[in-house]
Design a protein around this motif. Structure first.
Motif, PDB file in Angstrom:
ATOM      1  N   LEU A 174      21.902  39.578 -20.005  1.00 48.14           N
ATOM      2  CA  LEU A 174      20.479  39.737 -18.878  1.00 48.14           C
ATOM      3  C   LEU A 174      20.054  38.205 -18.720  1.00 48.14           C
ATOM      4  CD1 LEU A 174      18.549  42.764 -20.070  1.00 48.14           C
ATOM      5  CD2 LEU A 174      20.120  42.552 -18.148  1.00 48.14           C
ATOM      6  N   PHE A 175      20.153  37.348 -19.614  1.00 48.60           N
ATOM      7  CA  PHE A 175      19.895  36.065 -19.432  1.00 48.60           C
ATOM      8  C   PHE A 175      20.600  35.369 -18.331  1.00 48.60           C
ATOM      9  CE2 PHE A 175      18.983  31.569 -21.924  1.00 48.60           C
ATOM     10  CZ  PHE A 175      18.052  31.144 -21.086  1.00 48.60           C
ATOM     11  N   LEU A 194      25.126  44.168 -11.152  1.00 49.98           N
ATOM     12  CA  LEU A 194      23.926  45.324 -11.247  1.00 49.98           C
ATOM     13  C   LEU A 194      23.774  45.500 -12.863  1.00 49.98           C
ATOM     14  CD1 LEU A 194      22.645  47.681  -9.813  1.00 49.98           C
ATOM     15  CD2 LEU A 194      24.399  49.209 -10.177  1.00 49.98           C
ATOM     16  N   VAL A 195      22.557  45.805 -13.141  1.00 49.73           N
ATOM     17  CA  VAL A 195      22.057  46.249 -14.229  1.00 49.73           C
ATOM     18  C   VAL A 195      21.291  47.596 -13.985  1.00 49.73           C
ATOM     19  CG1 VAL A 195      21.032  46.034 -16.544  1.00 49.73           C
ATOM     20  CG2 VAL A 195      21.869  44.020 -15.433  1.00 49.73           C
ATOM     21  N   SER A 196      21.932  48.806 -14.669  1.00 50.41           N
ATOM     22  CA  SER A 196      21.544  50.121 -14.464  1.00 50.41           C
ATOM     23  C   SER A 196      21.891  51.080 -15.348  1.00 50.41           C
ATOM     24  CB  SER A 196      21.737  50.557 -12.926  1.00 50.41           C
ATOM     25  OG  SER A 196      21.181  51.801 -12.459  1.00 50.41           O
ATOM     26  N   SER A 197      21.176  52.248 -15.531  1.00 51.99           N
ATOM     27  CA  SER A 197      21.544  53.157 -16.326  1.00 51.99           C
ATOM     28  C   SER A 197      22.141  54.376 -15.258  1.00 51.99           C
ATOM     29  CB  SER A 197      20.526  53.753 -17.086  1.00 51.99           C
ATOM     30  OG  SER A 197      19.197  54.210 -16.602  1.00 51.99           O
ATOM     31  N   ILE A 219      35.450  46.306 -10.139  1.00 51.93           N
ATOM     32  CA  ILE A 219      34.176  46.085 -11.210  1.00 51.93           C
ATOM     33  C   ILE A 219      34.537  45.936 -12.684  1.00 51.93           C
ATOM     34  CG2 ILE A 219      32.709  46.826  -9.117  1.00 51.93           C
ATOM     35  CD1 ILE A 219      31.875  49.296 -11.199  1.00 51.93           C
ATOM     36  N   ILE A 220      33.605  45.388 -13.274  1.00 51.43           N
ATOM     37  CA  ILE A 220      33.680  45.266 -14.698  1.00 51.43           C
ATOM     38  C   ILE A 220      32.424  45.820 -15.304  1.00 51.43           C
ATOM     39  CG2 ILE A 220      33.388  43.920 -16.839  1.00 51.43           C
ATOM     40  CD1 ILE A 220      36.274  43.816 -15.736  1.00 51.43           C
ATOM     41  N   ILE A 221      32.405  46.726 -16.232  1.00 56.44           N
ATOM     42  CA  ILE A 221      31.389  47.516 -16.797  1.00 56.44           C
ATOM     43  C   ILE A 221      31.089  47.124 -18.253  1.00 56.44           C
ATOM     44  CG2 ILE A 221      30.009  49.850 -17.168  1.00 56.44           C
ATOM     45  CD1 ILE A 221      31.536  50.953 -14.910  1.00 56.44           C
ATOM     46  N   ALA A 272      20.961  51.392 -19.940  1.00 54.17           N
ATOM     47  CA  ALA A 272      21.663  50.567 -19.075  1.00 54.17           C
ATOM     48  C   ALA A 272      22.604  49.895 -19.565  1.00 54.17           C
ATOM     49  CB  ALA A 272      20.415  49.719 -18.514  1.00 54.17           C
ATOM     50  N   VAL A 273      23.663  49.516 -18.389  1.00 59.46           N
ATOM     51  CA  VAL A 273      24.785  48.728 -18.565  1.00 59.46           C
ATOM     52  C   VAL A 273      24.684  47.883 -17.510  1.00 59.46           C
ATOM     53  CG1 VAL A 273      26.025  50.804 -19.743  1.00 59.46           C
ATOM     54  CG2 VAL A 273      26.207  50.138 -17.182  1.00 59.46           C
ATOM     55  N   MET A 274      25.617  46.730 -17.767  1.00 60.03           N
ATOM     56  CA  MET A 274      25.815  45.692 -16.758  1.00 60.03           C
ATOM     57  C   MET A 274      27.157  45.897 -15.963  1.00 60.03           C
ATOM     58  SD  MET A 274      26.155  41.476 -17.247  1.00 60.03           S
ATOM     59  CE  MET A 274      24.456  41.252 -16.985  1.00 60.03           C
TER      60      MET A 274
END
Length: 311
Positions: free
Chosen positions: A119-120, A132-135, A150-152, A187-189
């Motif tokens: 997140l930093f 995107l950061v979301s659950s 995309i990468i998760i 949440a994941v990125m």
């Protein structure tokens, strides 16, 4: 640090720091996470004096256990690997108590707790790929529909663990999201996939916000989307590019302000992807290729802080 008997001495950055400290006449002690405690507000440490060697077969000798208040020590390096779980956070809070007693703890523990390594980087959105950061599965699916590839990845991982690539066809995205978000609870990125990963995921080290002159490009093996050495990638030492330096100039002052003395940022192509503040690695590989002494430079900086001459 993590258990010393389990490290890979030829590659281990923490061992390099211990060797550098020992070379400068410092008495080095070995502390595990479970060796920290607090009694009536006093942080206590059980430690063992350690002698280290640059020897792949015999790299340490431990002395007898000693119990002291944390203030017995001048300097403590926290080099525990992620995840930043309850055990990590507990140890970090105890080390913050040591900081209050005047011990120099590197990196500063409040800043480590504040700066999630994934997140930093989002604090510098113009340096990052679309992120995107979301659950929410719905949000992540919409992000995938926009960017196609995309990468998760989890927010608490390291070494390339549990990183998934979802291509344009979206194959397996449903089960990946169920697993990664724990049915929408975690949440994941998600980041747009960067094809430049084929040329390497570059680790750049910074000491007090200033970059080391060379980085380590971690190049994925064929058929792999992760460059991490722990995931089988190979390392190639390269001088920093102008874009690398530009990213460092943007990020460096924030690292310095937060007293994040030793940090590893990850750059793919032109984009910043992560800022690693817990236990950045790759010192040994860069030193071998260039003749540098990164751990020595770090220890010298910390000694300057103890003498009041560091900045």
């Amino acid at each position: 640090m993590d258990p010393i008997q389990g490290i890979k001495p030829a590659k281990d950055t923490t061992l390099a720091m211990m060797l550098a400290a020992q070379k400068r006449g410092l008495q080095v002690h070995y502390i595990r996470q479970q060796d920290l405690s607090v009694d009536s507000g006093k942080p206590l440490i059980s430690s063992r004096p350690v002698t280290v060697y640059d020897d792949a077969r015999h790299w340490y000798d431990l002395g007898e256990i000693e119990s002291n208040e944390a203030s017995h020590f001048d300097l403590i390096l926290n080099r525990i690997d992620p995840p930043v779980d309850v055990g990590y956070l507990t140890a970090s809070h105890l080390l913050s108590l040591a900081e209050q007693q005047g011990v120099l703890v590197s990196n500063r523990q409040q800043s480590v707790r504040d700066c999630n390594e994934k997140l930093f980087a989002v604090e510098f959105p113009d340096l990052c790929p679309p992120t995107l950061v979301s659950s929410s599965a719905e949000q992540i699916r919409s992000f995938h529909a926009e960017h196609h590839d995309i990468i998760i990845k989890p927010l608490d991982g390291m070494g390339g663990r549990s990183i998934f690539r979802v291509r344009k066809d979206g194959e397996n995205i449903g089960v990946i999201l169920e697993l990664m978000t724990a049915q929408g609870q975690t949440a994941v990125m998600a980041q747009r996939y960067l094809p430049e990963i084929a040329q390497g995921d570059k680790r750049i080290l910074l000491i007090n916000g200033e970059p080391v002159a060379h980085g380590l490009a971690r190049i994925p093996v064929k058929g792999e989307h992760r460059g991490n050495l722990a995931a089988g990638g190979s390392g190639e030492v390269r001088p920093l590019t102008e874009r690398d330096l530009e990213i460092c100039r943007r990020v460096g002052p924030t690292l310095k302000e937060k007293q994040l003395h030793f940090v590893g940022i990850d750059v793919i192509g032109e984009s910043l992807t992560e800022i690693n503040v817990t236990s950045p690695t790759c010192v040994r590989e860069i030193d071998r290729a260039t003749g540098s002494d990164i751990a020595g430079d770090y220890i010298e900086f910390l000694l300057g802080c103890l003498r009041g001459t560091g900045s």
